[in-house]
Scaffold this active site. Sequence first.
Site, PDB file in Angstrom:
ATOM      1  N   CYS A  36       0.870  -1.167   0.000  1.00 11.29           N
ATOM      2  CA  CYS A  36       0.000   0.000   0.000  1.00 11.29           C
ATOM      3  C   CYS A  36       0.905   1.214   0.000  1.00 11.29           C
ATOM      4  O   CYS A  36       2.116   1.113   0.088  1.00 11.29           O
ATOM      5  CB  CYS A  36      -0.866   0.001   1.247  1.00 11.29           C
ATOM      6  SG  CYS A  36      -1.756  -1.528   1.444  1.00 11.29           S
ATOM      7  N   ARG A  59       1.273   1.459  -6.302  1.00  3.43           N
ATOM      8  CA  ARG A  59       1.435   0.452  -5.243  1.00  3.43           C
ATOM      9  C   ARG A  59       0.119  -0.183  -4.860  1.00  3.43           C
ATOM     10  O   ARG A  59       0.072  -1.199  -4.201  1.00  3.43           O
ATOM     11  CB  ARG A  59       2.043   1.113  -3.994  1.00  3.43           C
ATOM     12  CG  ARG A  59       3.413   1.674  -4.208  1.00  3.43           C
ATOM     13  CD  ARG A  59       3.821   2.535  -3.038  1.00  3.43           C
ATOM     14  NE  ARG A  59       4.093   1.728  -1.878  1.00  3.43           N
ATOM     15  CZ  ARG A  59       5.325   1.397  -1.484  1.00  3.43           C
ATOM     16  NH1 ARG A  59       6.350   1.800  -2.181  1.00  3.43           N
ATOM     17  NH2 ARG A  59       5.523   0.672  -0.427  1.00  3.43           N
ATOM     18  N   TRP A  94      -4.195  -1.682  -1.259  1.00  4.46           N
ATOM     19  CA  TRP A  94      -4.385  -2.861  -2.090  1.00  4.46           C
ATOM     20  C   TRP A  94      -4.799  -3.931  -1.109  1.00  4.46           C
ATOM     21  O   TRP A  94      -3.998  -4.335  -0.278  1.00  4.46           O
ATOM     22  CB  TRP A  94      -3.077  -3.216  -2.789  1.00  4.46           C
ATOM     23  CG  TRP A  94      -3.301  -4.005  -4.038  1.00  4.46           C
ATOM     24  CD1 TRP A  94      -4.266  -4.942  -4.253  1.00  4.46           C
ATOM     25  CD2 TRP A  94      -2.565  -3.909  -5.249  1.00  4.46           C
ATOM     26  NE1 TRP A  94      -4.165  -5.444  -5.523  1.00  4.46           N
ATOM     27  CE2 TRP A  94      -3.136  -4.837  -6.153  1.00  4.46           C
ATOM     28  CE3 TRP A  94      -1.491  -3.154  -5.654  1.00  4.46           C
ATOM     29  CZ2 TRP A  94      -2.644  -5.001  -7.440  1.00  4.46           C
ATOM     30  CZ3 TRP A  94      -0.999  -3.326  -6.928  1.00  4.46           C
ATOM     31  CH2 TRP A  94      -1.576  -4.235  -7.822  1.00  4.46           C
ATOM     32  N   ASN A 150       0.791  -0.048   6.219  1.00  2.00           N
ATOM     33  CA  ASN A 150       1.177  -0.882   5.086  1.00  2.00           C
ATOM     34  C   ASN A 150       1.817  -2.126   5.671  1.00  2.00           C
ATOM     35  O   ASN A 150       2.679  -2.031   6.532  1.00  2.00           O
ATOM     36  CB  ASN A 150       2.187  -0.115   4.210  1.00  2.00           C
ATOM     37  CG  ASN A 150       2.633  -0.974   3.029  1.00  2.00           C
ATOM     38  OD1 ASN A 150       1.984  -1.945   2.688  1.00  2.00           O
ATOM     39  ND2 ASN A 150       3.748  -0.595   2.427  1.00  2.00           N
ATOM     40  N   GLY A 151       1.371  -3.310   5.245  1.00  2.00           N
ATOM     41  CA  GLY A 151       1.955  -4.548   5.768  1.00  2.00           C
ATOM     42  C   GLY A 151       0.847  -5.450   6.282  1.00  2.00           C
ATOM     43  O   GLY A 151      -0.326  -5.261   5.977  1.00  2.00           O
ATOM     44  N   GLU A 185      26.138  -6.382 -24.018  1.00  2.00           N
ATOM     45  CA  GLU A 185      25.841  -5.005 -23.609  1.00  2.00           C
ATOM     46  C   GLU A 185      27.002  -4.088 -23.953  1.00  2.00           C
ATOM     47  O   GLU A 185      26.818  -2.979 -24.459  1.00  2.00           O
ATOM     48  CB  GLU A 185      25.523  -4.963 -22.111  1.00  2.00           C
ATOM     49  CG  GLU A 185      25.338  -3.583 -21.509  1.00  2.00           C
ATOM     50  CD  GLU A 185      24.202  -2.771 -22.152  1.00  2.00           C
ATOM     51  OE1 GLU A 185      23.387  -3.349 -22.901  1.00  2.00           O
ATOM     52  OE2 GLU A 185      24.173  -1.553 -21.912  1.00  2.00           O
ATOM     53  N   LYS A 211      26.715  -0.874 -26.464  1.00  2.98           N
ATOM     54  CA  LYS A 211      27.127   0.480 -26.061  1.00  2.98           C
ATOM     55  C   LYS A 211      28.089   1.068 -27.090  1.00  2.98           C
ATOM     56  O   LYS A 211      27.935   2.208 -27.521  1.00  2.98           O
ATOM     57  CB  LYS A 211      27.794   0.432 -24.678  1.00  2.98           C
ATOM     58  CG  LYS A 211      26.818   0.279 -23.531  1.00  2.98           C
ATOM     59  CD  LYS A 211      26.176   1.574 -23.200  1.00  2.98           C
ATOM     60  CE  LYS A 211      24.729   1.597 -22.861  1.00  2.98           C
ATOM     61  NZ  LYS A 211      23.790   0.659 -23.354  1.00  2.98           N
ATOM     62  N   GLU A 254      26.175   1.781 -30.465  1.00  2.00           N
ATOM     63  CA  GLU A 254      25.186   2.870 -30.501  1.00  2.00           C
ATOM     64  C   GLU A 254      25.826   4.223 -30.228  1.00  2.00           C
ATOM     65  O   GLU A 254      25.283   5.251 -30.608  1.00  2.00           O
ATOM     66  CB  GLU A 254      24.035   2.601 -29.531  1.00  2.00           C
ATOM     67  CG  GLU A 254      24.391   2.540 -28.071  1.00  2.00           C
ATOM     68  CD  GLU A 254      23.145   2.307 -27.203  1.00  2.00           C
ATOM     69  OE1 GLU A 254      22.053   2.737 -27.591  1.00  2.00           O
ATOM     70  OE2 GLU A 254      23.283   1.701 -26.141  1.00  2.00           O
ATOM     71  N   HIS A 307      33.651 -21.695 -33.619  1.00  2.00           N
ATOM     72  CA  HIS A 307      32.596 -22.117 -34.557  1.00  2.00           C
ATOM     73  C   HIS A 307      32.377 -21.071 -35.646  1.00  2.00           C
ATOM     74  O   HIS A 307      31.285 -20.969 -36.182  1.00  2.00           O
ATOM     75  CB  HIS A 307      31.319 -22.395 -33.765  1.00  2.00           C
ATOM     76  CG  HIS A 307      31.514 -23.431 -32.718  1.00  2.00           C
ATOM     77  ND1 HIS A 307      31.609 -24.774 -32.991  1.00  2.00           N
ATOM     78  CD2 HIS A 307      31.734 -23.309 -31.378  1.00  2.00           C
ATOM     79  CE1 HIS A 307      31.834 -25.444 -31.879  1.00  2.00           C
ATOM     80  NE2 HIS A 307      31.913 -24.591 -30.881  1.00  2.00           N
ATOM     81  N   LYS A 358      15.260   7.685 -27.431  1.00  3.55           N
ATOM     82  CA  LYS A 358      15.382   7.209 -26.044  1.00  3.55           C
ATOM     83  C   LYS A 358      14.330   6.140 -25.766  1.00  3.55           C
ATOM     84  O   LYS A 358      14.582   5.181 -25.075  1.00  3.55           O
ATOM     85  CB  LYS A 358      15.214   8.368 -25.049  1.00  3.55           C
ATOM     86  CG  LYS A 358      15.373   7.954 -23.592  1.00  3.55           C
ATOM     87  CD  LYS A 358      16.718   7.329 -23.312  1.00  3.55           C
ATOM     88  CE  LYS A 358      16.847   6.741 -21.935  1.00  3.55           C
ATOM     89  NZ  LYS A 358      18.056   5.922 -21.780  1.00  3.55           N
TER      90      LYS A 358
HETATM   91  C1  AGP Z   1      20.203   0.994 -24.660  1.00  2.00           C
HETATM   92  O1  AGP Z   1      21.390   1.727 -24.513  1.00  2.00           O
HETATM   93  C2  AGP Z   1      19.329   1.516 -25.775  1.00  2.00           C
HETATM   94  N1  AGP Z   1      19.014   2.860 -25.572  1.00  2.00           N
HETATM   95  C3  AGP Z   1      18.136   0.602 -26.073  1.00  2.00           C
HETATM   96  O2  AGP Z   1      18.636  -0.675 -26.356  1.00  2.00           O
HETATM   97  C4  AGP Z   1      17.096   0.443 -24.922  1.00  2.00           C
HETATM   98  O3  AGP Z   1      17.655  -0.307 -23.884  1.00  2.00           O
HETATM   99  C5  AGP Z   1      15.896  -0.302 -25.509  1.00  2.00           C
HETATM  100  O4  AGP Z   1      15.335   0.501 -26.514  1.00  2.00           O
HETATM  101  C6  AGP Z   1      14.820  -0.612 -24.453  1.00  2.00           C
HETATM  102  O5  AGP Z   1      14.316   0.591 -23.949  1.00  2.00           O
HETATM  103  P1  AGP Z   1      13.433   0.526 -22.598  1.00  2.00           P
HETATM  104  O6  AGP Z   1      14.339   0.013 -21.532  1.00  2.00           O
HETATM  105  O7  AGP Z   1      12.975   1.921 -22.349  1.00  2.00           O
HETATM  106  O8  AGP Z   1      12.286  -0.427 -22.856  1.00  2.00           O
END
Ligand code: AGP
Length: 623
Positions: A20, A45, A92, A116-117, A496, A500, A503, A519, A618
């Site tokens: 809650c 929540r 909730w 809450n709890g 990852e 990075k 991109e 392979h 973003k």
């Molecule tokens: C990560 O550096 C990128 N900006 C991209 O892969 C991002 O993680 C992906 O678009 C998912 O976005 P979200 O976490 O907002 O769902």
Amino acid sequence: KITASNGKKLQKKKEKIRMCGIIGIASNKFVSTNIINSLKKLEYRGYDSAGLATLDNNIIKEKKCSGRVDQLEKILFKSPASGNLGIGHVRWATHGIPNEVNAHPHSSEIVSVVHNGIIENSNELKIQLEKKGKKFKSQTDTEVITILLSDELKNKEPLDAVYDTLKKLKGSFALGIIFKNFNNIIIGARRGSPLAVGYSKNENYLGSDSYALKSMTNKISYLDDGDICVLTKDSVDFYDAKKNKVNKKVLILSDDKNVANKGDYKNFMSKEIFEQPITARNCINEYIDKSRDEINFYNFPIQPKSINKVVLIGCGTAYHSCLVAKYWFEEFTTLNVEADIASEFRYRNLKFNKDNLYLFVSQSGETADTSAALDLCKKNGVKTCSIVNVVESSIARNSDWVLPIHAGPEIGVASTKAFIGQMLLLYMLCLKIAALRNDIDSQDYQKKIKNLKKLPEILEECLRSEDKIQLVARDFLDSKGSMFLGRGCSFPIALEGALKLKELSYLHAEGYPAGEMKHGPLALIENGLPVIVISPNDKYFHKTISNMQEVIARGGKILLITDSNKNVISENVRFTINLPYIEKSLSPFFSTIPLQLLAYHVALLKKCDIDKPRNLAKSVTVE
Ligand code: AGP
């Protein structure tokens, strides 16, 4: 089976613990509007019912309703609740159906309580009180607290009355309490459920989490288990379980209001990379009870013991956090576990199972493919949980259960602090589910939590690898591409790191399982090609090092990222980044940091747009 003195079968204690939301405000001006606004932030929540109580000229004014906070707002338009001091709650339901009578606060003539709890011995206490002739209006466990406290207040000051009431309670609680005859104090108490205090000029606050308080302040303290706080508009005093006065650290949250402010940083990405120790610490404060080394998760939408499979779904970096968590779930639980890219998941011919828990990871909470995958799960009536950074997002709103990562707004398109936050939440969730299923023993559980509490300081140490990374970054400028290699939970970190670099610097980079090189990809290795090898001190260490030797034999230039103090002798290792070691399972957090810094510095050398890389958004809100 216990029955009440009137013979009615008492509610069987509900297994499910719902989360809650609590807010309390002591101010020099009317509080009901700010309480409503904070309750709206807490609706993620729980929102079966909502209510508030203010104190005005020693009169407790209680307003509550079933349904959403908007309902409560309408009630207040018609009959305002004046007063400079008040508490509020979104519920909730755990004990009692979600209706007005069971909504919080629960008030008597002299006190009003939000909770809450779960009070585990509420049935027994209720019977004792009914035998003394006490009358109950609701079916809730919270009303037991209200009645016990009202009795104690007859001959005690509020603080003593609260202490003596809490001694009778078993179970978990976060409480907010106001007192008819003490019109300047709110008392908060914590055992198990998180509770925070916020500070401002002529105002102080009580809240279930920093999220509820962020719109009013960025200065907060967290209560630890057993703590009680006495809050007025000008002061906050903390007491521990033994009634000793204690001091609490005041944390400064990353202030959303100055999100557009990079401070001394050149760009948001560097700010967000160096913010990671703080955001990790805030997230740990929100979920970990440091005095008991316990993880506070509530409102599980499915009994952990009845889950037979966890399916993790995300895109891009968020998907990589799912892949890391897959290894953790395999390691710490007996669950089946799958991780899937949302854009693939949503088109598969899936077999849904009501005993599966579907976890959606998304920083923005608006990613189209992830949202569509969630919709597909909702249509198939399965339980969903989202791990997000934006609590009001559509993915959060559409999930049965929301776990915010509390990383603060992430502006840089390349996700950094959110990735660490996603892994942190998934790690805590995995540990908690493993503990609730008795898949790991309590010593191991507690040891992992103790180690996890060190995460912020170790991330700080990892960030100090920046000067070495800056030197290595040059090697990437004229290379045809690069390879990132890892095994086990280092393999998603290799993915990852490659993402990075791609991109941010627009250079080809490939993440690969180190064991796969023979392979095919080994054909790519030629003299001077940069290859990043992630080889922490785990069961794969020696195998990964031998893969590294194969690459060196063909001219690859190695950046080795390890936390092992084993000597890796090889003249062709261009650089070794030695990271701190706490325990195997935490290595993904640490090996991520140099990879973020590497991508950042290569992009800087190439004069790329750090915060807004070409072609990217973003949040990918389209397919
Ligand atoms: C990560 O550096 C990128 N900006 C991209 O892969 C991002 O993680 C992906 O678009 C998912 O976005 P979200 O976490 O907002 O769902």
